[in-house]
Design a protein around this motif. Structure first.
Motif, short mmCIF file in Angstrom:
data_model
loop_
_atom_site.label_atom_id
_atom_site.label_comp_id
_atom_site.label_asym_id
_atom_site.label_seq_id
_atom_site.Cartn_x
_atom_site.Cartn_y
_atom_site.Cartn_z
N ASN A 1 -12.72 4.62 -0.77
CA ASN A 1 -13.69 5.83 -0.89
C ASN A 1 -13.63 6.64 -2.40
OD1 ASN A 1 -14.28 5.72 1.63
ND2 ASN A 1 -12.64 6.88 2.54
N TYR A 2 -12.73 6.35 -3.10
CA TYR A 2 -12.71 6.59 -4.50
C TYR A 2 -13.92 6.20 -5.16
CZ TYR A 2 -10.72 8.39 -9.16
OH TYR A 2 -10.22 8.80 -10.23
N LEU B 1 0.89 -1.18 -0.17
CA LEU B 1 -0.05 -0.01 0.11
C LEU B 1 0.92 1.31 -0.04
CD1 LEU B 1 -2.67 -1.00 2.68
CD2 LEU B 1 -3.17 -0.61 0.11
N ILE B 2 0.42 2.30 -0.99
CA ILE B 2 1.10 3.59 -0.92
C ILE B 2 0.07 4.44 -0.18
CG2 ILE B 2 2.11 5.34 -2.27
CD1 ILE B 2 2.94 3.19 -4.34
N GLU B 3 -1.27 4.25 -0.49
CA GLU B 3 -2.32 4.96 -0.02
C GLU B 3 -2.85 3.84 0.94
OE1 GLU B 3 -2.73 8.14 0.14
OE2 GLU B 3 -1.59 8.73 -1.61
N SER B 4 -3.78 4.59 1.90
CA SER B 4 -4.65 3.41 2.76
C SER B 4 -5.79 2.93 2.02
CB SER B 4 -4.99 4.01 3.74
OG SER B 4 -6.31 5.12 3.60
N THR B 5 -6.35 1.70 2.49
CA THR B 5 -7.45 0.91 1.80
C THR B 5 -8.55 1.69 1.96
OG1 THR B 5 -7.87 -0.16 3.95
CG2 THR B 5 -6.47 -1.48 2.30
N GLU B 6 -8.63 2.64 2.87
CA GLU B 6 -9.76 3.44 3.19
C GLU B 6 -9.90 4.52 1.90
OE1 GLU B 6 -7.81 2.77 5.42
OE2 GLU B 6 -9.10 1.67 6.87
N HIS B 7 -8.65 4.97 1.81
CA HIS B 7 -8.49 5.93 0.73
C HIS B 7 -8.90 5.39 -0.64
CE1 HIS B 7 -6.46 9.67 -1.61
NE2 HIS B 7 -6.27 8.68 -2.44
N ILE B 8 -8.41 4.52 -0.92
CA ILE B 8 -8.86 3.70 -2.26
C ILE B 8 -9.98 3.38 -2.42
CG2 ILE B 8 -8.37 1.67 -3.64
CD1 ILE B 8 -5.25 1.59 -2.30
N TRP C 1 -1.68 4.23 -5.96
CA TRP C 1 -1.94 3.95 -4.87
C TRP C 1 -1.41 2.62 -4.07
CZ3 TRP C 1 -7.76 4.04 -6.95
CH2 TRP C 1 -8.20 5.37 -6.97
N LYS D 1 -2.56 4.51 -10.61
CA LYS D 1 -3.16 5.62 -9.94
C LYS D 1 -2.16 6.23 -8.72
CE LYS D 1 -7.24 7.22 -11.28
NZ LYS D 1 -7.55 8.56 -11.60
#
Length: 640
Positions: A420-421, A411-418, A474, A472
């Motif tokens: 929520n997209y 992960l580069i971004e959190s699972t929540e961030h991904i 992420w 992206k």
């Protein structure tokens, strides 16, 4: 054509041979261009591609060469691109769209791309004017760099209904030229062989013992230390050692080999191209695609693998037409090591039977990981690929597609961030992907089975999503363990008979490769002008019979002596063999034991950790046939 030549390439005229090949192509015929390294083979398809009505499809063996060619063509304003495994899905799709719309004139791919069923389906719907096969000698089993997947190209050509073919190579003997031409139905008059002879290359064979080699090398380079020089060696370790010793003696040398990471290799190559490093000590990993005009010396510290390899490697010298030295520091001490590379690629008949049995045991579809099959069958991966192609040619199996068995990501971004997209059904799907992952400390591994069982999530959709996430920025995505999928077409041929016939093909290939090594040794000891002999080997009969710039013409005929070897001690042999036989539960074949003694690694010997045993490679400098004979004598004596 003259206008296009000037407009795109800035040339006023074509080189010898180029106009003949281009004329055949524009007249709707197939052709073959057998030109020396650096003499403009690529222009033979690049120029006609601008006039042909449909796509020109180019098969090239190396990704680095493909990238270089695409960059060059784009710099000239020619619409060209490539599809390769290093691309993300969006890039590949965009290129395929350009191909479909007719915007691209040239598409470059590796031959392996044609194994992919989805790509085959796509390309079958595209009108193609010309198929170009670069390094075409790879199609011939009598060539020096045989690539099994090249064997299928004539079939692909017929299936795709491509009207014309252009074969390009710098190193083809008359036998290979004949083989290539027959496979693609190219008439003799359309096979264009330009002069192989290079009047500015001074060929010199210097016989010397292993102890004398470095002194000779240092002496040669020291005569002109600022001259651009390539020193070729066989092993990565030798490259490092020789480069270090040259540095210690004040020469600006650097090592280059496949064991270095890609970024460092690129930096080293760039330094050499810009003359920051004047001497590069390299394995054969260095050279393909190198177009440096002022290389003054090509020195072989170790023997090359064949006359073909030798000619390719010296072909990098003196492309500016200035006098250049091509020197071999030669003895025959390590000929057995060269031969052992060949013997290691011949599988046992029992190993071939094992593979056939695996196919016959499958239903209509056979899924296989090459690495696992290599380990279980005890066949190295390259000859295993050759075996599978032979089975395809026999219509036993048919390649359908390949997929990666394992996907993992960081992960580069959190699972929540991904998550929520997305919204609606897509959000539910993404949540399901993250729910069905196995998390280690940093890496997440996808459980495709759980995803299917729980959410009926299609594998293809999951992979597309992961590639989108990576695009992206992420996640960091990794995939490994390629699985090849084949259709099983025929199980009627008796397993033993099929294995016998395929084994005999490998034995024939082995004999040919060993003969190639002996032809090379004979060439280095030739009493006839080296330049003339080399040109004749490659079907150039117009070279002068005396060049006056080789060691033979200078009156120095090489005599390569080999160090005397003591006879093989039978008792010592038993001591070395015993631990290996025990590790293999006494089920090792005589050939497997001979491989062990000669230092030839196989998947089985790697699994048994044979390289750490005392006897491994103890007879590496003895001919394999001699070692095998001694092992057979021991076996017979034991039975008696």
């Amino acid at each position: 054509m003259q206008q296009l030549l000037q407009q795109y390439f800035g040339f006023n005229s074509l080189r010898p041979g180029q106009s003949d090949v281009i004329r055949h192509i524009l007249n709707g015929q197939s052709a073959a261009a057998i030109f020396p390294t650096g003499s403009g083979k690529s222009l033979c398809y690049q120029l006609p591609a601008m006039q042909l009505p449909h796509l020109t499809l180019v098969i090239s063996p190396l990704l680095a060469l493909i990238k270089d060619q695409v960059e060059f063509l784009r710099s000239k304003g020619i619409p060209a691109d490539s599809i390769h495994s290093g691309q993300d899905t969006d890039t590949t799709q965009a290129i395929m769209h350009q191909v479909k719309s007719g915007k691209l004139k040239i598409l470059m791919i590796s031959v392996e791309r044609l194994k992919n069923e989805r790509f085959r389906h796509f390309i079958s719907e595209i009108p193609i004017s010309l198929l170009v096969v670069d390094e075409a000698h790879c199609i011939s089993e009598w060539g020096h760099n045989f690539r099994p997947d090249y064997l299928k190209l004539p079939e692909y050509r017929k299936w795709l209904k491509i009207p014309q073919v252009l074969l390009l190579t710098a190193t083809a003997t008359p036998q290979v030229i004949d083989d290539m031409s027959k496979k693609f139905d190219i008439p003799d008059e359309a096979v264009i062989v330009t002069g192989f002879y290079r009047p500015n290359l001074n060929l010199n064979i210097i016989p010397c013992s292993e102890k004398e080699k470095f002194h000779q090398l240092h002496s040669i380079i020291n005569k002109s230390p600022e001259a651009s020089t390539i020193v070729y060696v066989t092993l990565q370790k030798t490259a490092e050692t020789i480069a270090t010793k040259l540095q210690e003696s004040g020469i600006n040398a650097i090592a280059y080999h496949a064991g270095l990471d890609n970024e460092l290799r690129a930096q080293i190559q760039q330094r050499f191209m810009q003359d920051t490093s004047t001497c590069i000590v390299a394995t054969i990993a260095f050279g393909m695609g190198i177009d440096k005009a002022n290389i003054r010396n090509v020195i072989h510290f170790d023997l090359p693998k064949s006359i073909e390899n030798y000619s390719q490697e010296i072909g990098r010298a003196g492309r500016d037409g200035q006098p250049s030295e091509c020197i071999i520091l030669a003895n025959t001490d390590h000929v057995s090591v060269l031969e052992n590379f060949v013997y290691g690629d011949t599988p046992d008949k029992s190993s071939i039977e094992y593979v056939i049995h695996q196919i016959y045991s499958a239903t209509n579809q056979w899924e296989v990981m090459l690495s696992s099959l290599s380990r279980d069958s005890n066949i190295r991966q390259l000859p295993l690929k050759t075996l599978l192609v032979y089975l395809e040619m026999d219509n036993i199996i048919e390649s359908r597609f390949s997929y990666f068995a394992t996907y993992r990501f960081k992960l580069i971004e959190s699972t929540e961030h991904i998550t929520n997209y997305f919204s609606g059904e897509r959000r539910s799907f993404v949540e399901a992907v993250f729910q069905c992952t196995l998390k280690a400390r940093l890496w997440y591994t996808i459980d495709f089975e759980a995803l299917w069982q729980t959410f009926h999530a299609d594998r293809k959709r999951v992979i597309a999503a992961l590639e989108y996430f990576q695009g992206k920025g992420w996640i960091e995505l990794e995939n490994k363990q390629i699985t090849d999928v084949y259709s099983v077409l025929d199980k009627q041929k008796p397993e033993s008979e099929l294995a016998d016939r395929l084994y005999n093909l490998f034995i024939l290939k082995e004999k040919n490769e060993i003969q190639r090594i002996h032809n090379m040794i004979d060439f280095f000891q030739s009493h006839q002008c080296l330049s003339y002999t080399l040109a004749s080997y490659f079907a150039d009969l117009n070279a002068p019979k005396e060049c006056h710039h080789c060691s033979v013409c200078a009156g120095r005929i090489a005599q390569l002596n080999q160090q005397e070897r003591p006879p093989i001690n039978a008792q010592q042999l038993i001591t070395w063999i015993h631990p290996y036989k025990q590790a293999g539960s006494n089920r090792l074949s005589d050939k497997a034991i001979s491989h062990f003694l000669c230092g030839i690694t196989t998947p089985l010997s790697i699994r048994l950790k044979a390289t750490k045993m005392e006897g491994f490679g103890k007879l590496a400098h003895y001919p394999f046939a001699e070692v095998h004979k001694k092992v057979l004598e021991l076996t017979e004596n034991k039975q008696n």
